[in-house]
Design an enzyme around this catalytic site. Sequence first.
Site, PDB file in Angstrom:
ATOM      1  N   ASP A  92       0.841  -1.196   0.000  1.00  0.00           N
ATOM      2  CA  ASP A  92       0.000   0.000   0.000  1.00  0.00           C
ATOM      3  C   ASP A  92       0.876   1.244   0.000  1.00  0.00           C
ATOM      4  O   ASP A  92       1.879   1.313   0.692  1.00  0.00           O
ATOM      5  CB  ASP A  92      -0.906   0.007   1.232  1.00  0.00           C
ATOM      6  CG  ASP A  92      -1.870   1.175   1.220  1.00  0.00           C
ATOM      7  OD1 ASP A  92      -2.725   1.214   0.329  1.00  0.00           O
ATOM      8  OD2 ASP A  92      -1.743   2.057   2.094  1.00  0.00           O
ATOM      9  N   HIS A 100      -6.257  -0.263 -10.584  1.00  0.00           N
ATOM     10  CA  HIS A 100      -6.145   0.794  -9.576  1.00  0.00           C
ATOM     11  C   HIS A 100      -4.950   1.706  -9.846  1.00  0.00           C
ATOM     12  O   HIS A 100      -5.059   2.933  -9.703  1.00  0.00           O
ATOM     13  CB  HIS A 100      -6.029   0.159  -8.186  1.00  0.00           C
ATOM     14  CG  HIS A 100      -5.907   1.142  -7.080  1.00  0.00           C
ATOM     15  ND1 HIS A 100      -6.881   2.081  -6.800  1.00  0.00           N
ATOM     16  CD2 HIS A 100      -4.908   1.371  -6.176  1.00  0.00           C
ATOM     17  CE1 HIS A 100      -6.517   2.820  -5.772  1.00  0.00           C
ATOM     18  NE2 HIS A 100      -5.316   2.418  -5.381  1.00  0.00           N
TER      19      HIS A 100
END
Length: 295
Positions: free
Chosen positions: A135, A206
């Site tokens: 992340d 994404h």
Amino acid sequence: MTHALPQPGILAPLPPQARYISFLLREGADPREALRALAAQATGEGLVVGLGADLVARLGASVEGLRQFNGMPGAKVRLPATPAALWLWLRGDDRGELLHRSRKLTALLAPAFDPQRITDTFLHAGGKDLSGYEDGTENPTGDDALAAAVVAPDAGVLAGSSFAAVQRWRHNLPEFDAMTREQQDHGVGRERDSNEELDDAPASAHVKRTAQENFEPEAFVLRRSMPWVEGNEGGLVFVAFGHSFDAFEAQLRRMSGAEDGITDALFRFTTPDTGAYFWCPGVRGGQLDLRPVGL
């Protein structure tokens, strides 16, 4: 006169453990005394404080750029808005210690604020989401992080403060597990083990939806997201700090399909169940700088 500095926890590395608490303002309560007491608590890396638009309005003040999160016009997916008056990010390395600190802070604020939601989070696998993907790979660092996350020193009374967008995302882990590895990689746009960006990822990936340098103007934010777990369910508390909400909203507009009708592939297995905006005052003279809201 020296300007305020950012709250240290905003720019510090993610802690091993954390707790996010949002509060609602009690009907008819005067929050000033509680906020003054809180201001002395948020001077180190262990606590970050954010004020919501309704709380600022209750103080009879205004903060330029602060507004309520109301979803995204034209979004093709559900983006719930769950406003709160006050938001705390407690940072540490021991869950028990965080519990005791949160109890003390809740008692300190009790004359004016009631807890709305508490979410415990943790650092997973060195900074990975529960999906196993890293992340915040393209998070800015150093001076770039400061420029992205903090209002500039020449910006007047708001210098040193930040704006925080907060969403709690809930993963559908069985749905994710049912996807093939290729579907997972193409949804994120990276190969999970190497974290390398995929050249052949689809437009819905994404990475392609949120590449910060591909916006005009560039849409850099400082992500400080952490996974959460409750029972056998889990997800990600997404937190983006910016010198305004503009970069976050540019990314969310594209992710949600409001820009071009293509929704981010992440929505196949995860969806937000909260959404709120906060203004995070700077620190000056050993405490939160609440001068912009008249305290």
